[in-house]
Structure formats: C-alpha cells, structure tokens
Design a protein around this motif. Structure first.
Motif, PDB file in Angstrom:
ATOM      1  N   TRP A  42       0.831  -1.193   0.000  1.00  0.00           N
ATOM      2  CA  TRP A  42       0.000   0.000   0.000  1.00  0.00           C
ATOM      3  C   TRP A  42       0.873   1.253   0.000  1.00  0.00           C
ATOM      4  CZ3 TRP A  42      -3.567   1.676   4.646  1.00  0.00           C
ATOM      5  CH2 TRP A  42      -4.335   2.780   4.250  1.00  0.00           C
ATOM      6  N   ALA A  43       1.974   1.240   0.770  1.00  0.00           N
ATOM      7  CA  ALA A  43       2.865   2.398   0.830  1.00  0.00           C
ATOM      8  C   ALA A  43       3.491   2.690  -0.530  1.00  0.00           C
ATOM      9  CB  ALA A  43       3.961   2.154   1.873  1.00  0.00           C
ATOM     10  N   ASP A  44       3.787   1.641  -1.314  1.00  0.00           N
ATOM     11  CA  ASP A  44       4.417   1.834  -2.622  1.00  0.00           C
ATOM     12  C   ASP A  44       3.438   2.336  -3.676  1.00  0.00           C
ATOM     13  OD1 ASP A  44       6.989   1.115  -1.879  1.00  0.00           O
ATOM     14  OD2 ASP A  44       6.650  -1.016  -2.235  1.00  0.00           O
ATOM     15  N   ARG A  45       2.176   1.987  -3.518  1.00  0.00           N
ATOM     16  CA  ARG A  45       1.225   2.348  -4.570  1.00  0.00           C
ATOM     17  C   ARG A  45       0.233   3.437  -4.150  1.00  0.00           C
ATOM     18  NH1 ARG A  45      -1.696  -2.640  -6.453  1.00  0.00           N
ATOM     19  NH2 ARG A  45      -0.158  -3.941  -5.423  1.00  0.00           N
ATOM     20  N   GLY A  46       0.226   3.824  -2.877  1.00  0.00           N
ATOM     21  CA  GLY A  46      -0.760   4.774  -2.393  1.00  0.00           C
ATOM     22  C   GLY A  46      -0.147   6.059  -1.873  1.00  0.00           C
ATOM     23  N   ASP A  47      -0.846   6.684  -0.930  1.00  0.00           N
ATOM     24  CA  ASP A  47      -0.435   7.947  -0.331  1.00  0.00           C
ATOM     25  C   ASP A  47       0.146   7.652   1.046  1.00  0.00           C
ATOM     26  OD1 ASP A  47      -0.146  10.395   0.841  1.00  0.00           O
ATOM     27  OD2 ASP A  47      -2.176  11.104   0.420  1.00  0.00           O
ATOM     28  N   PRO A  48       1.482   7.782   1.236  1.00  0.00           N
ATOM     29  CA  PRO A  48       2.082   7.422   2.524  1.00  0.00           C
ATOM     30  C   PRO A  48       1.601   8.296   3.677  1.00  0.00           C
ATOM     31  CG  PRO A  48       3.705   8.499   1.103  1.00  0.00           C
ATOM     32  CD  PRO A  48       2.506   8.211   0.259  1.00  0.00           C
ATOM     33  N   ARG A  49       1.334   9.583   3.403  1.00  0.00           N
ATOM     34  CA  ARG A  49       0.842  10.441   4.485  1.00  0.00           C
ATOM     35  C   ARG A  49      -0.482   9.903   5.031  1.00  0.00           C
ATOM     36  NH1 ARG A  49       1.223  15.669   6.180  1.00  0.00           N
ATOM     37  NH2 ARG A  49       2.587  16.269   4.461  1.00  0.00           N
ATOM     38  N   ARG A  50      -1.392   9.587   4.119  1.00  0.00           N
ATOM     39  CA  ARG A  50      -2.692   9.070   4.547  1.00  0.00           C
ATOM     40  C   ARG A  50      -2.519   7.782   5.346  1.00  0.00           C
ATOM     41  NH1 ARG A  50      -6.368   8.020  -0.379  1.00  0.00           N
ATOM     42  NH2 ARG A  50      -5.944  10.264  -0.590  1.00  0.00           N
ATOM     43  N   GLN A  51      -1.575   6.967   4.931  1.00  0.00           N
ATOM     44  CA  GLN A  51      -1.345   5.697   5.605  1.00  0.00           C
ATOM     45  C   GLN A  51      -0.771   5.917   7.006  1.00  0.00           C
ATOM     46  OE1 GLN A  51       0.637   2.952   3.064  1.00  0.00           O
ATOM     47  NE2 GLN A  51       1.021   1.446   4.670  1.00  0.00           N
ATOM     48  N   ILE A  52       0.180   6.855   7.134  1.00  0.00           N
ATOM     49  CA  ILE A  52       0.758   7.152   8.446  1.00  0.00           C
ATOM     50  C   ILE A  52      -0.313   7.706   9.377  1.00  0.00           C
ATOM     51  CG2 ILE A  52       2.431   8.580   9.669  1.00  0.00           C
ATOM     52  CD1 ILE A  52       4.180   8.481   7.133  1.00  0.00           C
ATOM     53  N   VAL A  53      -1.148   8.602   8.854  1.00  0.00           N
ATOM     54  CA  VAL A  53      -2.224   9.179   9.659  1.00  0.00           C
ATOM     55  C   VAL A  53      -3.185   8.102  10.139  1.00  0.00           C
ATOM     56  CG1 VAL A  53      -4.265  10.664   9.574  1.00  0.00           C
ATOM     57  CG2 VAL A  53      -2.092  11.482   8.641  1.00  0.00           C
ATOM     58  N   LEU A  54      -3.567   7.193   9.246  1.00  0.00           N
ATOM     59  CA  LEU A  54      -4.486   6.123   9.636  1.00  0.00           C
ATOM     60  C   LEU A  54      -3.863   5.252  10.727  1.00  0.00           C
ATOM     61  CD1 LEU A  54      -7.058   4.516   9.325  1.00  0.00           C
ATOM     62  CD2 LEU A  54      -6.030   3.313   7.378  1.00  0.00           C
ATOM     63  N   GLY A  55      -2.579   4.960  10.589  1.00  0.00           N
ATOM     64  CA  GLY A  55      -1.904   4.165  11.608  1.00  0.00           C
ATOM     65  C   GLY A  55      -1.914   4.850  12.959  1.00  0.00           C
ATOM     66  N   ARG A  56      -1.654   6.176  12.974  1.00  0.00           N
ATOM     67  CA  ARG A  56      -1.666   6.914  14.244  1.00  0.00           C
ATOM     68  C   ARG A  56      -3.075   6.973  14.838  1.00  0.00           C
ATOM     69  NH1 ARG A  56       2.662   6.092  16.330  1.00  0.00           N
ATOM     70  NH2 ARG A  56       2.935   4.694  14.583  1.00  0.00           N
ATOM     71  N   ILE A  57      -4.093   7.100  13.971  1.00  0.00           N
ATOM     72  CA  ILE A  57      -5.468   7.141  14.474  1.00  0.00           C
ATOM     73  C   ILE A  57      -5.823   5.816  15.148  1.00  0.00           C
ATOM     74  CG2 ILE A  57      -7.890   7.200  13.742  1.00  0.00           C
ATOM     75  CD1 ILE A  57      -7.111   9.290  11.674  1.00  0.00           C
ATOM     76  N   LEU A  58      -5.388   4.715  14.569  1.00  0.00           N
ATOM     77  CA  LEU A  58      -5.637   3.407  15.180  1.00  0.00           C
ATOM     78  C   LEU A  58      -4.936   3.298  16.535  1.00  0.00           C
ATOM     79  CD1 LEU A  58      -5.363   1.108  12.038  1.00  0.00           C
ATOM     80  CD2 LEU A  58      -7.402   1.442  13.454  1.00  0.00           C
TER      81      LEU A  58
END
Length: 416
Positions: A84-100
């Motif tokens: 997902w990090a290679d094909r998507g938006d890493p910022r959005r992914q980091i934010v989602l991880g922190r929200i979890l």
C-alpha cells in the motif's frame, strides 16, 4: 512551495545538513519529534498495561500475551501495508496508523478510568487495546520508514537514518520510567492515557510535514508483494542484509528479556536490572553520536560490520565474566553496536532498493526486526531457564557472530 520543488531544493543543496539542521527542518524534524513523543507514549503504555495486568491476574503468562499482541498484526499485515505504501499515499497511511494507535490507547484509558475493571476482564480489555495499537503500527510503519529518503538528500541519509532510530532508543529508556511513575502516582489509566496524548501530538506535527511526491507510477510496474519478494530473492545481497537484521534482533534481546535473570545470577535486584537496561540505552545513544561523526553512504556496510562486532563483543563480555562491572560495560558496548548496526543496516537496505519497492521491502525489514522478537525472547528465555542467563547470552553471541561474518563477506564482495 510544491512538494516537487521542495525535493529539488534538497537535491540541489551544496552540502549535507548537520544534525541540528535536520532536527530543526520543518519536514524531517516534524516527523522526528512526532515519532519521539509517540514512541515514548507507547513504551509507557507497555509498562503501564504490564503492571495493571499482573496486579489484576497475578499471571506472568497473561503479561506476555498482552505484550506480544502488539507484534502479531505487524507480523501478519506488514507486507500488505508495504505494498500500500508503494502504490498509495504514505501520508494518509501514516495518519491512519496513528489514528488506530490513538483509538486503542485512548479508548482503553477511558474504559479503565471509568469502569475500573478487575481480574481477567481487565486483561481482556488490555489485549484488545494492544492488538489495536499493533494494527496501527502495522498500517503506518512501512510508510513511515519508506518516506525518510524523500525528506533528505542521499548524502544526508546515513545521518537521517541514525536520527530516525533515535526516538526508539530514547523511548526505550524514558518511556518505561514515565509509565511506571504515572501508574504509581495516579493509576494505570494515566499511564495508558499518556500514550494516547503522544499519538495526538504526532498527528498535529504530521500536519505541517511536507512529504515530496514519489516518482510517477509506471503502469507496467508490478506493485504486488510477490514482485517485491522475487526482487529480494534475486538480490542475494539484499536478502543477506535482511537476514542480518534478524541477527541484530537476537543480539539485542538479552537487554530486555535476560536482564532480570542476569541481575539475579549476580546477586542483584531491581536496581541492577534498571542499571543494565539503562546502560544498554546509554550505549545506544552513544552509538548515534558515532554515526553522526562517521556515517557516510560509502561507509554504510563498514559501519554495519563495526556495529555487529561491537554488539557481539559487548554481549560476549557480559556472558564470559560474572562481574557486575563487566556486565554493565558489556551492555554499554552492545548498546552502541546495536544502534550502529541496525541504523546502518536500514540505510544499506534503502540505498540498495529502488524507490517503487521501498515500502514493501521495509515491511520485510519490520518482520525481520519486530516480527522475530517473540521468537527471540522465547528461545533465549528457554535457554536461560534450562541453563543460565549467561549461557542464553552466549547463544545470542553465536548468532551475532555469524551475522558479523556474513557482513564481512558481503563487504568483500561489494568491494570487488
């Protein structure tokens, strides 16, 4: 300034930025300070929940289960998260991880404070919270590792990776103190709640970080996990580096799992356990200074060998001599070697991997480093129970010695 213009400015810089300049940088510094506050909170969470579960159940096994729950999602989901990090938006992914992570820690703190659960009910709630935190790290971890090269130049990468390791080192020393102190002074809900506060601070700081856009995606590029694994298998040097990461995991395990048993063998108590752990952390901090002075892209593999050699030698000293002074000295040397070796390994991997594979390969890196920790702790614990803590440390020395020899061999092949 656009993200691409910011990236161009970094590339065009006449000389690499020094440590203080990187820490003051809006982008790299924002990510660094956010990680530091976040991970200190997570270590506080780990200690606070361990104390609460043991007080509630009296079971060491229950403590081990809830602690290990943080690693299960990372072991299972990290490869998919890397893709997902290679094909998507890493910022959005980091934010989602922190929200979890925020949801897992915040909800648990509120429940413990309001409902005041006891016994195995408390342990069950902590288990759910730990799994949620682990899920957050599994989602955001590969993206967070893969974006570091975008925030610095190639010449700055060794220093940046050293700083990228610093939050983990500092948190390992300060987080448990914060968590234990809050539990003692206020209660377990406060020790858990500080972790939620750390995630919230990270989210605020992440809002000001500019992450340069990745190179345009090639429609013909395969972004699957299978493609990344095939690349790793075909690149024997990269595969060796990832296997060596596992060796570092084994080499550092005595500083956590075996410190109580080693202290008991030498006639010490909790104070000596704390001294051993703090000495390892102090050595790790010293290792960061060594990297800031000597870290260069062309020296990366050499520094891996130096770090592994220090990790091996330090733990060998602690295993061979049953003196307190020797154990403290050995743990300090091993701590420095741990930081130098692990940071240089991370840099070597990132320098070797094409940008479009970084997320998935760093997910493999996380599996080797984090995913194998439960295995390492179980093995060294078994040897310690069957023989002694010093024999268990000696077993890890064998693993790191083999890893050191492999890196020396790899270095010779690279120089040809």
């Amino acid at each position: 300034m656009t993200s691409r213009a910011a990236a161009a400015d970094r590339t065009a810089g006449p000389r690499p930025r020094r440590t203080l300049q990187l820490l003051a940088d809006r982008d790299f510094g924002g990510l660094f300070w956010g990680k530091l506050v976040s991970i200190v909170g997570i270590w506080a969470f780990s200690v606070a929940t361990a104390i609460a579960v043991f007080d509630a159940t009296g079971s060491t096994l229950a403590v081990g289960v809830v602690a290990g729950a943080q690693f299960v999602p990372q072991l299972v989901l990290a490869p998919a998260s890397g893709s997902w990090a290679d094909r998507g938006d890493p910022r959005r992914q980091i934010v989602l991880g922190r929200i979890l992570c925020l949801a897992g820690t915040g909800a648990l703190a509120a429940w413990v404070h309001l409902a005041a659960p006891t016994g195995w009910t408390l342990a069950g709630g902590v288990l759910v919270g730990s799994l949620t935190v682990g899920l957050g790290f599994a989602v955001g971890g590969p993206a967070m590792q893969s974006v570091v090269p975008r925030l610095v130049t190639r010449d700055e990468l060794p220093r940046a990776m050293g700083l990228n390791t610093a939050p983990m080192t500092v948190a390992r020393v300060t987080g448990p103190v914060v968590g234990a102190a809050l539990v003692a002074a206020v209660g377990p809900a406060a020790g858990i709640g500080v972790a939620a506060l750390g995630q919230l601070v990270f989210l605020v700081l992440l809002g000001v970080v500019r992450i340069p856009a990745a190179a345009p995606r090639d429609r013909d590029t395969d972004y699957s996990i299978r493609a990344a694994w095939q690349h790793v298998r075909a690149d024997k040097g990269l595969l060796l580096l990832l296997l060596v990461v596992t060796g570092v995991t084994f080499g550092a395990e005595p500083s956590i799992t075996l410190a109580p048993a080693l202290a008991a063998d030498m006639g010490g108590g909790p104070a000596l356990v704390g001294a051993l752990t703090a000495t390892f952390g102090g050595g790790a901090a010293a290792g960061l200074l060594v990297l800031s002075w000597f870290g260069r892209p062309e020296r990366t593999v050499t520094m891996v060998a130096v770090g592994l050699g220090a990790l091996t030698g330090g733990m060998a000293l602690a295993a061979a001599l049953g003196w307190v002074a020797a154990a403290l000295t050995g743990f300090a040397i091993a701590g420095a070697g741990f930081t130098i070796g692990l940071t240089s390994l991370s840099t070597a991997v990132l320098l070797r991997v094409p940008e479009h594979l970084r997320g998935r390969v760093m997910a493999f890196w996380m599996i080797c480093f984090v995913g194998f920790r439960p295995v390492a702790s179980a093995l060294v614990g078994t040897v310690s129970d069957a023989a002694s803590a010093r024999w268990a440390i000696a077993a890890t020395v064998v693993v790191t010695a083999v890893a050191t020899a492999a890196v020396v061999r790899y270095r010779a092949l690279v120089r040809r």
